[in-house]
Write an enzyme that holds these catalytic residues in place. Structure first.
Site, PDB file in Angstrom:
ATOM      1  N   HIS A 281      13.758 -12.566   0.043  1.00 28.67           N
ATOM      2  CA  HIS A 281      12.998 -12.695  -1.200  1.00 28.67           C
ATOM      3  C   HIS A 281      13.156 -11.434  -2.041  1.00 28.67           C
ATOM      4  O   HIS A 281      12.266 -10.576  -2.105  1.00 28.67           O
ATOM      5  CB  HIS A 281      11.522 -12.985  -0.899  1.00 28.67           C
ATOM      6  CG  HIS A 281      11.279 -14.356  -0.379  1.00 28.67           C
ATOM      7  ND1 HIS A 281      11.065 -14.608   0.963  1.00 28.67           N
ATOM      8  CD2 HIS A 281      11.240 -15.562  -1.008  1.00 28.67           C
ATOM      9  CE1 HIS A 281      10.887 -15.921   1.132  1.00 28.67           C
ATOM     10  NE2 HIS A 281      10.998 -16.517  -0.047  1.00 28.67           N
ATOM     11  N   HIS A 285      17.988 -13.380  -4.684  1.00 27.63           N
ATOM     12  CA  HIS A 285      17.490 -14.763  -4.554  1.00 27.63           C
ATOM     13  C   HIS A 285      17.018 -15.297  -5.906  1.00 27.63           C
ATOM     14  O   HIS A 285      17.307 -16.441  -6.270  1.00 27.63           O
ATOM     15  CB  HIS A 285      16.349 -14.818  -3.540  1.00 27.63           C
ATOM     16  CG  HIS A 285      15.568 -16.097  -3.562  1.00 27.63           C
ATOM     17  ND1 HIS A 285      16.107 -17.322  -3.228  1.00 27.63           N
ATOM     18  CD2 HIS A 285      14.271 -16.345  -3.933  1.00 27.63           C
ATOM     19  CE1 HIS A 285      15.188 -18.267  -3.350  1.00 27.63           C
ATOM     20  NE2 HIS A 285      14.067 -17.702  -3.792  1.00 27.63           N
ATOM     21  N   ASP A 322       9.467 -15.265  -7.656  1.00 28.23           N
ATOM     22  CA  ASP A 322       9.155 -14.556  -6.408  1.00 28.23           C
ATOM     23  C   ASP A 322       8.969 -13.062  -6.639  1.00 28.23           C
ATOM     24  O   ASP A 322       9.107 -12.264  -5.704  1.00 28.23           O
ATOM     25  CB  ASP A 322      10.269 -14.777  -5.370  1.00 28.23           C
ATOM     26  CG  ASP A 322      10.069 -16.034  -4.539  1.00 28.23           C
ATOM     27  OD1 ASP A 322       8.909 -16.447  -4.374  1.00 28.23           O
ATOM     28  OD2 ASP A 322      11.071 -16.606  -4.072  1.00 28.23           O
ATOM     29  N   ASP A 433      15.240 -23.377  -5.723  1.00 33.08           N
ATOM     30  CA  ASP A 433      14.588 -22.500  -4.746  1.00 33.08           C
ATOM     31  C   ASP A 433      15.087 -22.730  -3.325  1.00 33.08           C
ATOM     32  O   ASP A 433      15.066 -21.818  -2.491  1.00 33.08           O
ATOM     33  CB  ASP A 433      13.076 -22.715  -4.825  1.00 33.08           C
ATOM     34  CG  ASP A 433      12.292 -21.596  -4.167  1.00 33.08           C
ATOM     35  OD1 ASP A 433      12.785 -20.449  -4.150  1.00 33.08           O
ATOM     36  OD2 ASP A 433      11.172 -21.861  -3.691  1.00 33.08           O
TER      37      ASP A 433
END
Length: 531
Positions: A281, A285, A322, A433
């Site tokens: 994360h 990403h 995120d 995602d």
């Protein structure tokens, strides 16, 4: 002639004399009028136990019939009450409509105060009350109403026998409780620095010409096979800024929304700096999700149905979805009672935090990308971004799939409708995602190693704190291949299959023969982990 002196128990019959003689027979004898004989009659004998069983049987049958009659009476009474309740609701609705009619310019004929689900349940109740149907059908419809009224309406019935027990545990954990995440501590964002030689402040249209290797990577940005790791490496660890500014220029946000290039650049830099150095994360990403969003918009044709505000919302949502992720999942943050979990009351904790963090960064100097926009456009964009980021919470994963599948199967897409476009954007970011396993095998396997490393780090921390180790996070017994197969079969494929159907149906209507390669790559990755 009196026969009372006979020893009648030892004889079968006795003659009364001549036929003119009156004859009387003792107990248990009957007279034959033709022959004047008294014949012995052996009465029917019942055993005591037989008598008891017979009486009990009669009682049970009587009670059963009585219970059935009572049940039918109660059910008829219940149906009558339902009918009265429906009539009361109709009367209340009429009163409400009458009151609303007093308001100026009210279009009562177009006003429906019921949700579609409420209307479905009402139609079923009317069918029960007013139609000539049998009791069994009424009860079956009761069960239908019960299912439709369930808070778990969109949740699948996962059975542990269908998969490995640990995978089953993990799936149940992320879909059957409010999995919420938060940060145990506030992340320290590095200060924004402007690196000369990478960006030209005077002309951001020339942003990557000083880095030809980065420019070369970005030339493939509209391909599904785009290598985000190459962008990370060639951009000196700033992939989000580079891709973000590439799309800023591509979608002409300066011209269409009036956003200054430097403000956009500063905001992307602040967002990227706020991502922590997690193995999974992180800003790479986020860049990968942003690439998937761009692919859906550009290559798969969503651009033709989305507004400029929609496209901008997609870019911002992917970038911040995120931001400042702590590297631990929702369950961990709740179990440790982190400040953020407490702040957001265990409800979509990390998703709410990412949104708050992303919007908070607008307050930094030269970061307010909304500054020149009218309030109504800002409200529209903010609402879309919030919806998209909250959609990444896996607790609602199957609900989104079910709603979208119903739309696809009914061909019920009105792309002029704001809610319909929002659902499309929510599904798009969800696909982005979890797009790792839908990429070429070399990328998919690399992402798997990164996410498992982050999982094991959480498992180690849970063990240290004396907490139960979360499913798939115990490095001593987790089998990565089984983990990936469960994730593909129960999370990724159901979503991508309906997304693929929608994209291919749209392409066919537009006369486009392109093929979305994701399903092919997912199946190839599945075979890899099987072997």
């Amino acid at each position: 002639m009196n026969l009372t002196d006979w020893n009648y128990k030892s004889v079968e019959s006795k003659t009364c004399g001549n036929v003119t003689e009156s004859c009387s027979c003792p107990t248990n004898y009957i007279i034959n009028n033709m022959t004047n004989e008294c014949r012995y009659f052996k009465p029917f004998e019942l055993l005591v136990m037989d008598e008891i069983l017979y009486v009990v049987g009669i009682v049970i049958l009587s009670v059963s019939f009585l219970s059935l009659e009572i049940h039918q009476r109660d059910y008829r009474s219940e149906l009558k009450e339902r009918k009265e309740l429906v009539n009361e609701l109709i009367d209340d609705n009429n009163v409400l409509r009458s009151e609303l009619s007093q308001f100026p310019n009210a279009k009562i004929s177009e006003l429906d105060l019921n949700s579609p689900m409420t209307n479905v349940i009402r139609m079923i109740r009317n069918l029960q009350i007013y139609s000539d149907i049998d009791i069994d059908t009424i009860r079956s419809l009761d069960q239908v109403v019960h299912l439709l009224s369930s808070p778990q309406l969109f949740q699948p019935q996962l059975k542990s026998t269908d998969m490995e027990s640990e995978v089953s545990q993990w799936l149940l954990e992320i879909t059957n409780r409010n999995e919420n995440e938060g940060s145990a501590e506030d992340g320290k964002s590095e200060s924004l620095t402007f690196q000369k030689g990478i960006w030209s402040i005077e002309n951001l249209g020339e942003t990557t010409k000083t880095l030809p290797e980065t420019r070369k990577v970005l030339e493939k940005v509209d391909l599904w096979e785009f290598d985000v790791f190459s962008l990370r490496d060639t951009s000196r660890g700033k992939p989000l800024v580079h891709l973000g500014m590439e799309l800023f220029d591509k979608y002409e946000f300066e011209k269409k929304l009036g956003i200054p290039p430097f403000v956009m650049y500063t905001y992307f830099s602040s967002v990227e700096s706020s991502y922590r150095n997690n193995t999974y994360h992180n800003s790479t990403h986020a860049t990968d999700v942003l690439h998937a969003i761009n692919y859906f918009i550009t290559t798969m044709g969503l651009r033709s149905i989305l507004t400029d505000e929609d496209v901008f919302s997609c870019v911002i949502a992917a970038a911040i979805h995120d931001v400042d992720h702590p590297g631990y999942n929702n369950g961990f943050m709740i179990a440790t009672m982190s400040p953020i979990a407490l702040r957001y009351n265990d409800i979509s904790v990390l998703e709410n935090y990412h949104l708050a963090k992303g919007f908070e960064l607008l307050q930094q100097p030269s970061c307010n990308i909304f500054e020149g926009l009218p309030a109504e456009r800002v409200k529209t964009i903010r609402s879309s971004v919030i919806s998209m980021v909250l959609a990444t919470d896996m607790i609602n994963h199957f609900e989104y799939i079910t709603k979208f599948k119903n739309k696809v199967n009914s061909d019920g897409f009105d792309h002029n409708d704001t809610k319909t476009r929002q659902l499309l954007m929510d599904i798009a970011i969800k696909c982005g995602d979890i797009s790792n396993v839908a990429k070429p095998n070399n990328l998919a396997v690399k992402w798997t190693g990164l996410i498992m490393a982050e999982f094991f780090r959480q498992g180690d921390e849970e063990k240290k704190l004396g907490l139960p180790i979360s499913p798939l996070m115990d490095r001593t017994n987790t089998i990565v291949s089984k983990c990936q197969l469960g994730f593909i079969d129960f999370i990724v494929l159901p979503l991508y299959e309906v997304w693929d159907k929608y994209l291919m149906d749209r392409a066919a209507k537009d006369g486009n023969k392109m093929v979305f390669p994701a399903i092919q790559y997912i199946k190839a990755t599945k075979e890899y982990w099987k072997s």
